[in-house]
Design an enzyme around this catalytic site. Structure first.
Site, PDB file in Angstrom:
ATOM      1  N   GLY A 198     -16.501  -7.820   0.309  1.00 38.15           N
ATOM      2  CA  GLY A 198     -16.442  -9.262   0.518  1.00 38.15           C
ATOM      3  C   GLY A 198     -16.769  -9.726   1.915  1.00 38.15           C
ATOM      4  O   GLY A 198     -17.017 -10.912   2.130  1.00 38.15           O
ATOM      5  N   ARG A 251      -4.959   2.520  16.714  1.00 38.32           N
ATOM      6  CA  ARG A 251      -5.743   1.961  15.607  1.00 38.32           C
ATOM      7  C   ARG A 251      -5.513   2.852  14.383  1.00 38.32           C
ATOM      8  O   ARG A 251      -4.908   3.919  14.478  1.00 38.32           O
ATOM      9  CB  ARG A 251      -7.232   1.937  15.985  1.00 38.32           C
ATOM     10  CG  ARG A 251      -8.098   0.969  15.195  1.00 38.32           C
ATOM     11  CD  ARG A 251      -7.866  -0.486  15.543  1.00 38.32           C
ATOM     12  NE  ARG A 251      -8.958  -1.320  15.034  1.00 38.32           N
ATOM     13  CZ  ARG A 251      -9.085  -1.726  13.769  1.00 38.32           C
ATOM     14  NH1 ARG A 251      -8.192  -1.358  12.878  1.00 38.32           N
ATOM     15  NH2 ARG A 251     -10.107  -2.481  13.409  1.00 38.32           N
ATOM     16  N   LYS A 252      -6.025   2.444  13.239  1.00 41.14           N
ATOM     17  CA  LYS A 252      -5.886   3.263  12.048  1.00 41.14           C
ATOM     18  C   LYS A 252      -6.704   4.542  12.195  1.00 41.14           C
ATOM     19  O   LYS A 252      -7.638   4.625  13.007  1.00 41.14           O
ATOM     20  CB  LYS A 252      -6.316   2.500  10.805  1.00 41.14           C
ATOM     21  CG  LYS A 252      -7.798   2.183  10.707  1.00 41.14           C
ATOM     22  CD  LYS A 252      -8.078   1.459   9.393  1.00 41.14           C
ATOM     23  CE  LYS A 252      -9.558   1.107   9.255  1.00 41.14           C
ATOM     24  NZ  LYS A 252      -9.833   0.408   7.985  1.00 41.14           N
ATOM     25  N   ARG A 259       0.836  -1.203   0.000  1.00 41.79           N
ATOM     26  CA  ARG A 259       0.000   0.000   0.000  1.00 41.79           C
ATOM     27  C   ARG A 259       0.873   1.256   0.000  1.00 41.79           C
ATOM     28  O   ARG A 259       1.847   1.353   0.746  1.00 41.79           O
ATOM     29  CB  ARG A 259      -0.926   0.008   1.209  1.00 41.79           C
ATOM     30  CG  ARG A 259      -1.837   1.232   1.271  1.00 41.79           C
ATOM     31  CD  ARG A 259      -2.731   1.205   2.495  1.00 41.79           C
ATOM     32  NE  ARG A 259      -3.718   0.142   2.390  1.00 41.79           N
ATOM     33  CZ  ARG A 259      -4.107  -0.617   3.408  1.00 41.79           C
ATOM     34  NH1 ARG A 259      -3.557  -0.453   4.596  1.00 41.79           N
ATOM     35  NH2 ARG A 259      -5.020  -1.547   3.243  1.00 41.79           N
ATOM     36  N   CYS A 317     -14.875  -2.732   3.432  1.00 43.61           N
ATOM     37  CA  CYS A 317     -13.888  -1.917   2.725  1.00 43.61           C
ATOM     38  C   CYS A 317     -14.483  -1.345   1.441  1.00 43.61           C
ATOM     39  O   CYS A 317     -14.031  -0.324   0.935  1.00 43.61           O
ATOM     40  CB  CYS A 317     -12.645  -2.745   2.395  1.00 43.61           C
ATOM     41  SG  CYS A 317     -11.751  -3.313   3.854  1.00 43.61           S
ATOM     42  N   GLY A 318     -15.503  -2.003   0.916  1.00 42.68           N
ATOM     43  CA  GLY A 318     -16.202  -1.504  -0.266  1.00 42.68           C
ATOM     44  C   GLY A 318     -17.286  -0.492   0.052  1.00 42.68           C
ATOM     45  O   GLY A 318     -17.974  -0.011  -0.846  1.00 42.68           O
TER      46      GLY A 318
END
Length: 644
Positions: free
Chosen positions: A548, A282-283, A163, A553-554
């Site tokens: 998915g 965390r992110k 990434r 994430c989508g």
């Protein structure tokens, strides 16, 4: 503060000044701009088997004892920088020591060690001293994420998703060719490039032994992968129309670059990799919108900056929304923070730094599902969190003033389409939005877009959160020539004027590479969107998102129609018994823009994913919820008009 060993990481050199220069001068080749620094860089690096390795790098430590307050190291000696943990207060370090497994891994060996270890592991693998399977598990599955490498152990063992950081989603033709070259060794099946829902780039199939060449190549082109994954601030999203938009309220480019430098540029050494933000709980996601369209999707980011003029002074600034995120356990829409800041660089950077400091030191370290910003804001309460942020900012003494939220712009406004051909405020210039189905690019397709950019947009390409791309500053008198390019021929996946469904289809990686995904998404999304274009006619853009798994994430909750992988059952025609098959949940009614809304609950569940079951359901939703009509009937109507 002790000065770091600058020479230790000169191979990571990426100066902010060059970054700012190339973004404001897109016609200048990024690698040429960086070339002015290569002479100084060469004095601090050495070659090992044709591999550039920072000169002070040494073998990875074999000891992995959990540090205590007595053994805690302020400096990560091999990297030549303060450790990420050294910036944490003692109380936070104590919580991390006894926190969740990821926190313990980070405390056992500081995450910034990966900035050195990746070079050493690569050297040993190349020289036959070890294989990827010999890499310490905690490094393989956790710490290497701090150089942007995520091991895809379930689908492609030994290979990584790589990434990058692409602030404001702006790349060059040179970078596109470099991406293609980087994944070429892994073949057409595994070596692919993805545009993400954060205006970012992910390379697929990368192996450890090749990673240093990619990292160095990125840095030579003024890009980085450092601190792009795990508990880091992710790619800073901005407006894809920054600087080329007649409805622009704020040019997001300098602000995205400034925040990117805040989080990943070491202010002491001037090199990429900032240990100050290398041990977050965390992110963390930041999005800066440049217009009322909100192309950055501020409502699903931890910090969202929404352009709003001050009601009394007219000064342009941002209303701040906080806490938006999606995960397997919770999906949260951002909330109004009752804070407004001016849109200047100092105010924006200072504000983000203050929130990051509070988040880093005070957020959850035990339960990762509760370690996102929203939980901390709720723990404080909005009013008290606002007071804490203002107090933090005042302690910096940078003359930054936070005011209460300002009235939102009023009047009718329709969110504009990013695909297709649209005039720019610059005389005789247009922007051209190109569909990249599900954001997936082959090596050949990377080079095709690079060639188009060189020929028509001075080598510049803009990425969108819808996983498409834009060629800016195209001469208006070259449009017909561009449309005739073979890149948009019948054998190409690219389109300038796609259908209203296929042009708005978004997809996560899916089961092809992601071990969390329950179903394959990209191939299904591209195929089904094309099929729906053949079956129905719609009079508006229909945003169809695929994901998915429940991590979303989508971003299916933000879509008009969201399809999430889930279990399903179907009667086996041979046995007559019910059997488990790949399936999905369907979400309906998400919105983006000024009237943003998340569809939290699925409208249908347990739908088998095969075309015979799923497509009729989608057609019915398109008709009942969005007024779609049968494509055949529409064709007959048009034929009647023509006959008349």
């Amino acid at each position: 503060m002790t000065q770091y060993k600058l020479a230790a990481i000169k191979a990571l050199l990426l100066l902010s000044s060059a970054h700012a220069f190339t973004n404001h001068h897109p016609s200048v080749s990024m690698h040429k701009t960086f070339g002015i620094m290569q002479g100084a860089q060469k004095k601090h690096i050495q070659k090992h088997n044709n591999q550039v390795i920072p000169s002070l790098f040494v073998a990875a430590s074999e000891t992995n004892t959990i540090p205590t307050e007595e053994t805690f190291e302020e400096t990560e000696a091999r990297v030549g920088k303060k450790s990420g943990a050294s910036f944490l207060p003692e109380e936070t370090r104590e919580r991390a020591l006894y926190g969740n497994p990821t926190e313990k891994v980070k405390m056992k060996k500081d995450p910034i060690s990966a900035w050195v270890d990746i070079y050493e592991y690569a050297r040993k693998i190349r020289e036959g001293e070890m294989t990827w399977e010999d890499v310490e598990k905690a490094d393989l599955d956790t710490r290497l994420k701090y150089v942007g490498m995520l091991h895809r152990n379930k689908r492609t063992p030994g290979q990584f998703m790589f990434r990058l950081k692409v602030p404001n989603g702006i790349i060059s033709s040179d970078l596109l060719r470099f991406y293609a070259k980087s994944v070429e060794p892994y073949g057409e099946e595994y070596g692919v490039v993805d545009i993400t829902t954060r205006q970012n780039i992910q390379l697929r199939g990368i192996k450890i032994e090749d990673a240093p060449d990619i990292i160095d190549g990125l840095h030579a082109r003024n890009q980085t992968s450092i601190q792009s994954a795990l508990d880091s601030i992710r790619n800073v999203v901005g407006s894809p129309l920054a600087g080329i938009d007649d409805e622009e309220m704020v040019d997001t480019r300098p602000l995205c670059n400034a925040i990117n430098d805040l989080i990943s540029l070491d202010p002491i050494t001037g090199t990429r990799g900032n240990p100050q933000w290398a041990n977050l709980p965390r992110k963390f996601n930041i999005a800066i919108s440049g217009s009322r369209d909100d192309y950055a999707h501020t409502h699903i980011n931890d910090v969202g900056l929404v352009p709003t003029p001050h009601a009394e002074t007219g000064v342009m600034g941002f209303n701040v929304v906080l806490g938006g995120y999606m995960s397997i356990k919770r999906v949260a829409e951002s909330i109004d923070s009752d804070m407004w800041i001016p849109a200047d660089r100092n105010s924006v950077v200072t504000f983000c730094e203050a929130i990051l400091r509070i988040f880093r030191d005070e957020s959850e370290r035990k339960d990762r599902q509760k370690a996102r910003l929203m939980w901390l804001v709720e723990k404080y309460g909005v009013e008290d969190f606002k007071k804490a942020v203002i107090s933090e900012i005042e302690s910096y003494d940078r003359n930054v003033k936070v005011e209460s939220s300002q009235p939102k712009p009023t009047g009718d406004f329709k969110r504009r389409n990013l695909l297709g051909i649209h005039k720019q405020p610059q005389e005789n210039k247009v922007r051209v939005g190109i569909l990249v189905p599900t954001g997936r690019l082959s090596q050949k397709e990377c080079n095709i877009i690079a060639d188009l950019a060189d020929k028509y947009s001075d080598g510049e390409v803009r990425l969108t959160v819808e996983q498409n791309c834009i060629l800016p500053n195209v001469d208006e008198n070259k449009i017909e020539e561009l449309k005739k390019e073979s890149a948009f021929g019948p054998d190409s996946r690219f389109k300038i004027e796609p259908g209203r469904i296929e042009g708005n289809t978004v997809s996560c990686t899916g089961a092809e590479f992601c071990g969390l995904a329950l179903v394959e998404t990209k191939a299904n999304a591209e195929r089904i969107s094309k099929k729906l274009e053949e079956l129905v006619i719609v009079d508006r853009e229909i945003r169809m998102h695929w994901t998915g798994c429940p991590n979303s994430c989508g971003q299916v909750q933000a879509a008009d129609i969201g399809i999430m992988g889930a279990p399903a059952k179907k009667i086996d025609p041979e046995t007559g018994k019910s059997k488990a098959v790949p399936g999905c949940k369907i979400f309906v009614g998400g919105r983006i823009g000024e009237d943003a809304h998340l569809a939290m609950d699925p409208s249908q569940t347990g739908i088998p994913l095969n075309d015979d079951d799923l497509i009729p359901v989608l057609v019915d939703i398109l008709k009942t919820e969005f007024g779609a009509k049968d494509a055949v009937a529409k064709v007959e109507e048009v034929q009647v008009v023509i006959d008349e």
